[in-house]
Scaffold this motif. Sequence first.
Motif, mmCIF file in Angstrom:
data_model
loop_
_atom_site.group_PDB
_atom_site.id
_atom_site.type_symbol
_atom_site.label_atom_id
_atom_site.label_comp_id
_atom_site.label_asym_id
_atom_site.label_seq_id
_atom_site.Cartn_x
_atom_site.Cartn_y
_atom_site.Cartn_z
ATOM 1 N N PRO A 16 -14.082 8.868 -8.272
ATOM 2 C CA PRO A 16 -15.233 8.804 -7.254
ATOM 3 C C PRO A 16 -13.858 8.173 -6.585
ATOM 4 O O PRO A 16 -12.724 8.217 -6.531
ATOM 5 C CB PRO A 16 -15.094 7.061 -7.342
ATOM 6 C CG PRO A 16 -14.955 6.479 -8.300
ATOM 7 C CD PRO A 16 -14.456 7.902 -9.831
ATOM 8 N N ASP A 17 -14.632 9.345 -4.919
ATOM 9 C CA ASP A 17 -13.926 8.979 -3.392
ATOM 10 C C ASP A 17 -13.102 7.795 -2.911
ATOM 11 O O ASP A 17 -13.989 7.039 -3.087
ATOM 12 C CB ASP A 17 -14.248 10.335 -3.473
ATOM 13 C CG ASP A 17 -14.364 11.924 -2.980
ATOM 14 O OD1 ASP A 17 -13.218 12.296 -4.282
ATOM 15 O OD2 ASP A 17 -15.587 12.330 -2.807
ATOM 16 N N LEU A 18 -12.438 8.087 -3.068
ATOM 17 C CA LEU A 18 -11.747 6.207 -2.484
ATOM 18 C C LEU A 18 -10.911 5.831 -0.915
ATOM 19 O O LEU A 18 -10.263 7.300 -1.054
ATOM 20 C CB LEU A 18 -10.258 5.432 -3.181
ATOM 21 C CG LEU A 18 -11.317 5.498 -4.590
ATOM 22 C CD1 LEU A 18 -10.445 4.668 -5.836
ATOM 23 C CD2 LEU A 18 -12.316 3.862 -4.418
ATOM 24 N N SER A 19 -11.378 5.296 -0.149
ATOM 25 C CA SER A 19 -10.719 5.491 1.118
ATOM 26 C C SER A 19 -9.074 5.012 0.924
ATOM 27 O O SER A 19 -9.461 4.706 0.197
ATOM 28 C CB SER A 19 -11.003 4.938 2.179
ATOM 29 O OG SER A 19 -11.136 3.193 1.741
ATOM 30 N N ASP A 20 -8.018 5.529 2.431
ATOM 31 C CA ASP A 20 -6.659 5.490 2.406
ATOM 32 C C ASP A 20 -6.976 3.385 1.788
ATOM 33 O O ASP A 20 -6.063 3.138 1.453
ATOM 34 C CB ASP A 20 -6.446 5.828 3.222
ATOM 35 C CG ASP A 20 -5.839 7.323 3.228
ATOM 36 O OD1 ASP A 20 -5.818 7.570 2.187
ATOM 37 O OD2 ASP A 20 -6.006 7.813 4.495
ATOM 38 N N ALA A 21 -7.661 3.019 2.351
ATOM 39 C CA ALA A 21 -7.239 1.250 2.379
ATOM 40 C C ALA A 21 -8.251 1.102 0.837
ATOM 41 O O ALA A 21 -7.216 -0.263 1.052
ATOM 42 C CB ALA A 21 -8.531 0.695 3.362
ATOM 43 N N GLU A 22 -8.824 1.654 0.141
ATOM 44 C CA GLU A 22 -8.987 0.935 -1.114
ATOM 45 C C GLU A 22 -8.026 1.058 -1.756
ATOM 46 O O GLU A 22 -6.964 0.949 -2.555
ATOM 47 C CB GLU A 22 -9.682 1.950 -1.043
ATOM 48 C CG GLU A 22 -11.546 1.116 -1.039
ATOM 49 C CD GLU A 22 -12.696 1.763 -1.421
ATOM 50 O OE1 GLU A 22 -13.466 1.149 -1.332
ATOM 51 O OE2 GLU A 22 -12.431 3.191 -1.981
ATOM 52 N N LEU A 23 -7.137 2.458 -1.923
ATOM 53 C CA LEU A 23 -5.659 3.257 -2.109
ATOM 54 C C LEU A 23 -4.306 2.037 -1.759
ATOM 55 O O LEU A 23 -3.842 1.859 -2.855
ATOM 56 C CB LEU A 23 -5.012 4.279 -1.984
ATOM 57 C CG LEU A 23 -6.651 5.692 -2.674
ATOM 58 C CD1 LEU A 23 -5.968 7.029 -2.269
ATOM 59 C CD2 LEU A 23 -6.688 4.965 -4.504
ATOM 60 N N THR A 24 -4.867 1.710 -1.046
ATOM 61 C CA THR A 24 -3.557 1.386 -0.139
ATOM 62 C C THR A 24 -3.756 -0.203 -0.942
ATOM 63 O O THR A 24 -2.246 -0.785 -1.356
ATOM 64 C CB THR A 24 -3.229 0.457 1.119
ATOM 65 O OG1 THR A 24 -2.885 2.515 1.365
ATOM 66 C CG2 THR A 24 -1.805 0.564 1.589
ATOM 67 N N GLY A 25 -4.436 -0.386 -1.222
ATOM 68 C CA GLY A 25 -4.596 -2.123 -1.783
ATOM 69 C C GLY A 25 -4.620 -2.517 -3.613
ATOM 70 O O GLY A 25 -3.534 -2.874 -3.795
ATOM 71 N N ARG A 26 -5.235 -0.653 -4.348
ATOM 72 C CA ARG A 26 -4.505 -1.713 -5.682
ATOM 73 C C ARG A 26 -3.061 -0.591 -5.772
ATOM 74 O O ARG A 26 -2.734 -1.606 -6.290
ATOM 75 C CB ARG A 26 -5.430 0.478 -6.134
ATOM 76 C CG ARG A 26 -6.883 0.216 -6.405
ATOM 77 C CD ARG A 26 -7.367 1.109 -6.383
ATOM 78 N NE ARG A 26 -8.217 1.040 -7.726
ATOM 79 C CZ ARG A 26 -9.019 2.404 -8.314
ATOM 80 N NH1 ARG A 26 -8.287 3.457 -8.182
ATOM 81 N NH2 ARG A 26 -9.939 1.240 -9.296
ATOM 82 N N ARG A 28 -0.986 -1.812 -3.485
ATOM 83 C CA ARG A 28 0.076 -3.138 -3.507
ATOM 84 C C ARG A 28 -0.575 -4.412 -4.833
ATOM 85 O O ARG A 28 0.783 -4.879 -4.989
ATOM 86 C CB ARG A 28 -0.343 -3.803 -2.052
ATOM 87 C CG ARG A 28 0.383 -3.281 -1.111
ATOM 88 C CD ARG A 28 -0.494 -4.123 0.294
ATOM 89 N NE ARG A 28 0.335 -3.116 1.716
ATOM 90 C CZ ARG A 28 -0.906 -2.869 3.178
ATOM 91 N NH1 ARG A 28 -1.467 -4.000 2.996
ATOM 92 N NH2 ARG A 28 0.129 -2.167 3.785
ATOM 93 N N GLY A 29 -1.528 -4.088 -5.149
ATOM 94 C CA GLY A 29 -1.528 -4.882 -5.785
ATOM 95 C C GLY A 29 -0.926 -4.624 -7.285
ATOM 96 O O GLY A 29 -0.083 -5.527 -8.064
ATOM 97 N N ALA A 33 1.983 -7.192 -8.902
ATOM 98 C CA ALA A 33 1.968 -7.043 -11.012
ATOM 99 C C ALA A 33 3.483 -6.826 -11.680
ATOM 100 O O ALA A 33 3.659 -7.297 -12.592
ATOM 101 C CB ALA A 33 1.115 -5.915 -10.985
ATOM 102 N N LEU A 34 4.374 -5.407 -10.901
ATOM 103 C CA LEU A 34 5.338 -4.643 -11.557
ATOM 104 C C LEU A 34 6.519 -5.856 -11.059
ATOM 105 O O LEU A 34 7.217 -5.850 -11.971
ATOM 106 C CB LEU A 34 5.707 -3.865 -11.117
ATOM 107 C CG LEU A 34 4.819 -2.228 -11.517
ATOM 108 C CD1 LEU A 34 4.856 -0.918 -10.684
ATOM 109 C CD2 LEU A 34 4.881 -2.161 -13.100
ATOM 110 N N ASP A 35 6.165 -6.806 -9.743
ATOM 111 C CA ASP A 35 7.620 -7.640 -10.141
ATOM 112 C C ASP A 35 6.955 -8.407 -10.573
ATOM 113 O O ASP A 35 8.609 -9.529 -10.908
ATOM 114 C CB ASP A 35 6.986 -7.875 -7.897
ATOM 115 C CG ASP A 35 7.465 -6.491 -7.340
ATOM 116 O OD1 ASP A 35 7.756 -5.608 -7.581
ATOM 117 O OD2 ASP A 35 7.257 -6.630 -6.286
ATOM 118 N N LYS A 36 6.009 -9.114 -10.309
ATOM 119 C CA LYS A 36 5.971 -10.300 -11.347
ATOM 120 C C LYS A 36 6.715 -10.047 -13.080
ATOM 121 O O LYS A 36 7.499 -10.841 -13.832
ATOM 122 C CB LYS A 36 4.005 -10.344 -11.516
ATOM 123 C CG LYS A 36 4.541 -11.852 -12.574
ATOM 124 C CD LYS A 36 2.554 -11.888 -12.601
ATOM 125 C CE LYS A 36 2.405 -13.467 -12.652
ATOM 126 N NZ LYS A 36 1.117 -13.552 -12.686
#
Length: 127
Positions: A16-26, A28-29, A33-36
């Motif tokens: 599915p095509d995702l917007s830049d905002a959705e990709l940026t949110g993913r 960051r998430g 998770a990696l930092d944790k």
Amino acid sequence: MGDRDKTDGQGDSGRPDLSDAELTGRLRGLGSALDKVHAERKVEEARSAVPDRTSASAGMTLAFRLGSEFVAGVLVGAGLGWGFDYLIGTSPWGMIVFLLLGFGASVMNMMRAAGETGRKTPPKGGA
């Protein structure tokens, strides 16, 4: 129709095509998770780097015990040998014999205390 038909909301790869905002949110998430995970690994590494004081003190206790048992066995053998020589007048043979007996007894006592003897092991070579 054109080469690309985007009426179903998917691109060329079938995703599915995702917007830049959705990709940026993913992104960051995933970063959080990696930092944790990195923080948990650092805590585990710090725990494993600190020496266990109980095992170190147990090792020192065993070493002092073995050393004192060895010295005590040799001294008792020498004392018995000297006493035997004094009473019977067989100097220096009583001292030599009992000193060697004390040495042997102290070595056996150290091995027993360290757990090297008295351990039943199965015979080698099969059943």
